[in-house]
Design a protein around this motif. Structure first.
Motif, PDB file in Angstrom:
ATOM      1  N   TYR A   1      23.596  64.249  57.546  1.00  0.00           N
ATOM      2  CA  TYR A   1      23.962  63.874  56.302  1.00  0.00           C
ATOM      3  C   TYR A   1      25.135  62.602  56.620  1.00  0.00           C
ATOM      4  N   ASP A   2      25.840  62.891  57.545  1.00  0.00           N
ATOM      5  CA  ASP A   2      26.880  61.865  57.843  1.00  0.00           C
ATOM      6  C   ASP A   2      26.330  60.477  58.374  1.00  0.00           C
ATOM      7  N   SER A   3      25.159  60.473  59.106  1.00  0.00           N
ATOM      8  CA  SER A   3      24.532  59.324  59.519  1.00  0.00           C
ATOM      9  C   SER A   3      23.784  58.817  58.377  1.00  0.00           C
TER      10      SER A   3
ATOM     11  N   ILE B   1      23.594  54.517  54.159  1.00  0.00           N
ATOM     12  CA  ILE B   1      23.625  54.089  53.038  1.00  0.00           C
ATOM     13  C   ILE B   1      24.683  52.933  52.385  1.00  0.00           C
ATOM     14  N   LYS B   2      25.805  53.321  53.003  1.00  0.00           N
ATOM     15  CA  LYS B   2      26.955  52.552  52.564  1.00  0.00           C
ATOM     16  C   LYS B   2      26.724  51.165  53.208  1.00  0.00           C
ATOM     17  N   GLY B   3      26.229  51.083  54.355  1.00  0.00           N
ATOM     18  CA  GLY B   3      25.890  49.898  55.022  1.00  0.00           C
ATOM     19  C   GLY B   3      24.818  48.878  54.290  1.00  0.00           C
ATOM     20  N   MET B   4      23.900  49.840  53.627  1.00  0.00           N
ATOM     21  CA  MET B   4      22.785  49.114  52.732  1.00  0.00           C
ATOM     22  C   MET B   4      23.847  48.556  51.474  1.00  0.00           C
ATOM     23  N   GLU B   5      24.542  49.396  51.012  1.00  0.00           N
ATOM     24  CA  GLU B   5      25.104  49.096  49.699  1.00  0.00           C
ATOM     25  C   GLU B   5      26.015  47.806  49.780  1.00  0.00           C
ATOM     26  N   ALA B   6      26.713  47.753  51.050  1.00  0.00           N
ATOM     27  CA  ALA B   6      27.522  46.339  51.408  1.00  0.00           C
ATOM     28  C   ALA B   6      26.808  45.501  51.386  1.00  0.00           C
ATOM     29  N   ALA B   7      25.350  45.512  52.212  1.00  0.00           N
ATOM     30  CA  ALA B   7      24.599  44.143  52.371  1.00  0.00           C
ATOM     31  C   ALA B   7      24.075  43.819  51.078  1.00  0.00           C
ATOM     32  N   ILE B   8      23.664  44.733  50.082  1.00  0.00           N
ATOM     33  CA  ILE B   8      22.962  44.362  48.912  1.00  0.00           C
ATOM     34  C   ILE B   8      24.008  43.948  48.140  1.00  0.00           C
ATOM     35  N   GLU B   9      25.359  44.523  48.175  1.00  0.00           N
ATOM     36  CA  GLU B   9      26.418  43.729  47.313  1.00  0.00           C
ATOM     37  C   GLU B   9      26.790  42.095  47.717  1.00  0.00           C
ATOM     38  N   ARG B  10      26.662  42.003  49.279  1.00  0.00           N
ATOM     39  CA  ARG B  10      27.009  40.798  49.606  1.00  0.00           C
ATOM     40  C   ARG B  10      26.102  39.932  49.182  1.00  0.00           C
ATOM     41  N   PHE B  11      24.582  40.355  49.131  1.00  0.00           N
ATOM     42  CA  PHE B  11      23.404  39.613  48.687  1.00  0.00           C
ATOM     43  C   PHE B  11      23.513  39.008  47.324  1.00  0.00           C
ATOM     44  N   PHE B  12      23.961  39.855  46.579  1.00  0.00           N
ATOM     45  CA  PHE B  12      24.137  39.448  45.061  1.00  0.00           C
ATOM     46  C   PHE B  12      25.162  38.740  44.656  1.00  0.00           C
ATOM     47  N   THR B  13      26.281  39.037  45.644  1.00  0.00           N
ATOM     48  CA  THR B  13      27.468  38.277  45.252  1.00  0.00           C
ATOM     49  C   THR B  13      27.014  36.427  45.695  1.00  0.00           C
ATOM     50  N   LYS B  14      26.095  36.294  46.899  1.00  0.00           N
ATOM     51  CA  LYS B  14      25.934  34.898  47.030  1.00  0.00           C
ATOM     52  C   LYS B  14      24.959  34.642  46.135  1.00  0.00           C
ATOM     53  N   ILE B  15      24.077  35.414  45.685  1.00  0.00           N
ATOM     54  CA  ILE B  15      23.274  34.667  44.807  1.00  0.00           C
ATOM     55  C   ILE B  15      23.608  34.165  43.420  1.00  0.00           C
ATOM     56  N   PHE B  16      24.718  35.068  42.887  1.00  0.00           N
ATOM     57  CA  PHE B  16      25.329  34.792  41.427  1.00  0.00           C
ATOM     58  C   PHE B  16      26.418  33.909  41.505  1.00  0.00           C
ATOM     59  N   ASP B  17      26.916  33.617  42.688  1.00  0.00           N
ATOM     60  CA  ASP B  17      28.191  32.691  42.832  1.00  0.00           C
ATOM     61  C   ASP B  17      27.630  31.332  43.211  1.00  0.00           C
TER      62      ASP B  17
END
Length: 57
Positions: free
Chosen positions: A19-21, A26-42
């Motif tokens: 569960y911890d792993s 999931i948190k790593g993937m969430e951060a990557a997706i957030e960076r991706f969308f930030t770059k797209i929309f900025d």
């Protein structure tokens, strides 16, 4: 009785580790997706819209 406790504790520890792993992954993937969308929309046009309060076509 004692062996059942050891087995039960081993299963619980394995589940907690998995569960911890999973949550870390999931948190790593969430951060990557957030960076991706930030770059797209900025884009430069959205920055100009935000900074100068203008709309683009």
């Amino acid at each position: 009785m004692y062996q059942e406790e050891i087995f039960s504790n081993a299963i619980t520890d394995a589940k907690k580790g998995a569960y911890d792993s999973l949550t870390k992954e999931i948190k790593g993937m969430e951060a990557a997706i957030e960076r991706f969308f930030t770059k797209i929309f900025d884009t430069s046009s959205s920055l100009a819209e935000r900074d100068y309060n203008v709309t683009s076509l």
